[in-house]
Write an enzyme that holds these catalytic residues in place. Structure first.
Site, mmCIF file in Angstrom:
data_model
loop_
_atom_site.group_PDB
_atom_site.id
_atom_site.type_symbol
_atom_site.label_atom_id
_atom_site.label_comp_id
_atom_site.label_asym_id
_atom_site.label_seq_id
_atom_site.Cartn_x
_atom_site.Cartn_y
_atom_site.Cartn_z
ATOM 1 N N ALA A 43 13.219 6.666 7.358
ATOM 2 C CA ALA A 43 12.399 7.821 6.989
ATOM 3 C C ALA A 43 11.098 7.820 7.768
ATOM 4 O O ALA A 43 10.778 6.869 8.492
ATOM 5 C CB ALA A 43 12.104 7.770 5.481
ATOM 6 N N GLN A 44 10.342 8.909 7.615
ATOM 7 C CA GLN A 44 8.984 8.970 8.147
ATOM 8 C C GLN A 44 8.068 9.580 7.099
ATOM 9 O O GLN A 44 8.523 10.283 6.190
ATOM 10 C CB GLN A 44 8.933 9.739 9.458
ATOM 11 C CG GLN A 44 9.373 11.183 9.398
ATOM 12 C CD GLN A 44 9.616 11.736 10.796
ATOM 13 O OE1 GLN A 44 10.373 11.166 11.587
ATOM 14 N NE2 GLN A 44 8.959 12.862 11.112
ATOM 15 N N VAL A 45 6.770 9.278 7.217
ATOM 16 C CA VAL A 45 5.807 9.673 6.188
ATOM 17 C C VAL A 45 4.827 10.699 6.751
ATOM 18 O O VAL A 45 4.249 10.495 7.834
ATOM 19 C CB VAL A 45 5.038 8.440 5.657
ATOM 20 C CG1 VAL A 45 3.981 8.858 4.643
ATOM 21 C CG2 VAL A 45 6.009 7.444 5.028
ATOM 22 N N LYS A 75 7.439 10.846 1.896
ATOM 23 C CA LYS A 75 8.383 10.009 2.633
ATOM 24 C C LYS A 75 9.683 10.794 2.725
ATOM 25 O O LYS A 75 10.330 11.064 1.706
ATOM 26 C CB LYS A 75 8.592 8.673 1.901
ATOM 27 C CG LYS A 75 9.535 7.727 2.612
ATOM 28 C CD LYS A 75 9.618 6.391 1.877
ATOM 29 C CE LYS A 75 10.585 5.445 2.563
ATOM 30 N NZ LYS A 75 10.644 4.128 1.881
ATOM 31 N N GLY A 88 3.579 7.488 9.908
ATOM 32 C CA GLY A 88 4.376 6.357 10.386
ATOM 33 C C GLY A 88 5.843 6.728 10.334
ATOM 34 O O GLY A 88 6.257 7.574 9.531
ATOM 35 N N ALA A 89 6.635 6.102 11.196
ATOM 36 C CA ALA A 89 8.086 6.339 11.214
ATOM 37 C C ALA A 89 8.797 5.003 11.092
ATOM 38 O O ALA A 89 8.452 4.051 11.791
ATOM 39 C CB ALA A 89 8.496 7.048 12.499
ATOM 40 N N ALA A 90 9.763 4.940 10.186
ATOM 41 C CA ALA A 90 10.520 3.702 9.968
ATOM 42 C C ALA A 90 11.999 3.964 10.227
ATOM 43 O O ALA A 90 12.387 5.031 10.704
ATOM 44 C CB ALA A 90 10.285 3.198 8.552
ATOM 45 N N ASP A 127 10.310 -6.431 1.117
ATOM 46 C CA ASP A 127 10.006 -5.928 2.465
ATOM 47 C C ASP A 127 8.497 -5.903 2.715
ATOM 48 O O ASP A 127 7.931 -4.869 3.064
ATOM 49 C CB ASP A 127 10.600 -4.527 2.628
ATOM 50 C CG ASP A 127 10.861 -4.175 4.089
ATOM 51 O OD1 ASP A 127 10.770 -5.095 4.940
ATOM 52 O OD2 ASP A 127 11.139 -3.009 4.389
#
Length: 458
Positions: free
Chosen positions: A98-100, A114, A93-95, A246
């Protein structure tokens, strides 16, 4: 407004929301973070904005693999092959920040990394400065548009969210604090592979909390999930005053534990927590107790203590996402209807200046709680468990415990402490009896309906 003009306004909102989403994606980082925050303001913004901006929770731009390698090289001092047997280049996943990525250590353990987008640290302060200038200019042109609190929140929270070591400590703190809930799972941190820009943790699979198909396929009870999520957040808010702020669906997973086969809630992304001041927390407790019971003098008193002033009716509606009629009747006794939701959205547009004024009045702690409430309410709406009696019972239980703990801390004598303990036990016992009554009534109603139905419908 006519149907035609409503449709035109809706199209303009949709077009503007899509442009705002594209702007956030183009500028990345802080802009996406603020866009996510706006996407959670269901009580304030038109539906076209919130539905369009909600995609930023799961569809943020990705960093390239070369950028990821560079961050690992700089922070951990080694190449990927030296640290991991395998490393999945496609992110889980990408936020916004950051991305994981999923990886396997040399000892065979599977981990999630992360990894912060490389330019976020240096760019975030510039982004916030640009936003501040833009919002001041808009406020000068349109005085009713008073959203400076967004910039203030970003200034305060962004440094905390960019420090992944802080996130790791928050994860361990909440895991210890809520260890008495067997259904909660918080990934274990690998400190030897963690830095301010990299957080390495236990890899845990599961479905997003709003994925009803996943829950159906894995025989996970939707009502149990919703009730347990409410227990977690009531405990965090009312009892401990340390709140994960969150809880969007990507950060709350559900699964069946591979060992026990029992349902678990997996809480991810611990970068943003709100530590509530004791006086604030206790007044917030008292306010919710008043809202649940329909005690209007209490609603006014504690809303004023929390900074709402004469806007306390609006504050009660924003906090609960309920109409003033429902607040007056006691929110636990009036079911949520579609007509009420439409009324609230319509009124949000009409009262935008007052809502903006309210958000600038209340303590900064309240802003993150409002965001948290909205995200949790969104999950409940998707699961169709909103305003369930169990959620109010769990909130009441936590409020009773919090108030009793506060009174015990101020009691001067053993006799007074014993009296407080007995009152607390009696109040909790009454709640348990009421909960049992609701369960029996529900079971009897189900049997009664089953008996009335024709055999071919059974």
């Amino acid at each position: 407004m006519t149907l035609k003009s409503n449709d035109l306004v809706g199209r303009v909102h949709r077009r503007s929301a899509e442009r705002l989403r594209d702007l956030c994606c183009a500028n990345r980082g802080t802009f996406i973070k603020v866009g996510q925050h706006l996407g959670a303001l269901d009580y304030l913004l038109p539906e076209e904005y919130t539905s369009t901006l909600k995609v930023l929770h799961s569809s943020a731009p990705q960093s390239s693999m070369e950028e990821i390698r560079q961050v690992i090289r700089e922070d951990l001092g080694k190449e990927l092959s030296d640290l991991f047997v395998s490393f999945e280049e496609r992110p889980q996943g990408a936020a916004s920040l950051a991305q994981v990525h999923k990886a396997v250590l040399h000892d065979g353990r599977t981990v999630a990394l992360k990894i912060q987008h490389p330019k976020v640290q240096t760019q975030s302060s510039k982004d916030i400065m640009v936003m501040e200038v833009l919002l001041k200019a808009i406020h000068w042109l349109f005085p009713d548009f008073a959203f400076m609190w967004l910039v203030e929140e970003a200034k305060k929270n962004m440094p905390l969210e960019l420090d992944f070591l802080n996130e790791g400590h928050n994860a361990e703190k909440v895991a210890s604090m809520l260890a008495h809930f067997p259904f909660l799972k918080v990934p274990m941190i690998h400190w030897d592979l963690s830095t301010k820009r990299i957080l390495t943790m236990e890899f845990i699979e599961g479905g997003q909390v709003n994925d009803k198909n996943y829950m159906k396929e894995h025989d996970i009870n939707v009502n149990e999930i919703s009730e347990n999520l409410g227990k977690l957040y009531s405990e965090m808010i009312f009892v401990h005053g340390f709140v994960h702020c969150d809880p969007h669906p990507g950060n709350v997973l559900v699964r069946k534990c591979p060992q026990s086969k029992k349902m678990e809630i997996v809480l991810l992304d611990h970068g943003l927590y709100q530590a509530l001041q004791p006086d604030f927390r206790l007044n917030y407790c008292r306010l919710w107790m008043s809202l649940i019971k329909g005690d209007m003098s209490g609603v006014e008193r504690y809303s004023r203590r929390l900074g709402a002033g004469d806007l306390y009716p609006l504050f009660a509606c924003v906090l609960t996402a309920r109409s003033w009629d429902a607040v007056n009747a006691g929110i636990s006794s009036v079911p949520v209807t579609h007509a009420e939701d439409v009324e609230i959205r319509t009124n949000a547009a009409l009262y935008l200046p007052q809502i903006s004024d309210l958000l600038n009045r209340v303590p900064r702690q309240m802003l993150l709680l409002l965001k948290t409430n909205d995200l949790l309410r969104g999950i409940e709406t998707t699961l169709q468990t909103r305003a369930a009696s169990s959620s109010f019972i769990n909130m009441s239980r936590c409020c009773i415990r919090a108030m009793a703990r506060h009174k015990r801390s101020r009691a001067q004598s053993r006799r007074r402490r014993l009296q407080i303990a007995l009152t607390e036990s009696l109040s909790l016992w009454k709640l348990s009896v009421y909960e049992l009554f609701l369960w029996v009534r529900g079971s009897m109603l189900a049997r009664w309906l089953a008996a009335l139905l024709p055999p071919f419908l059974h």
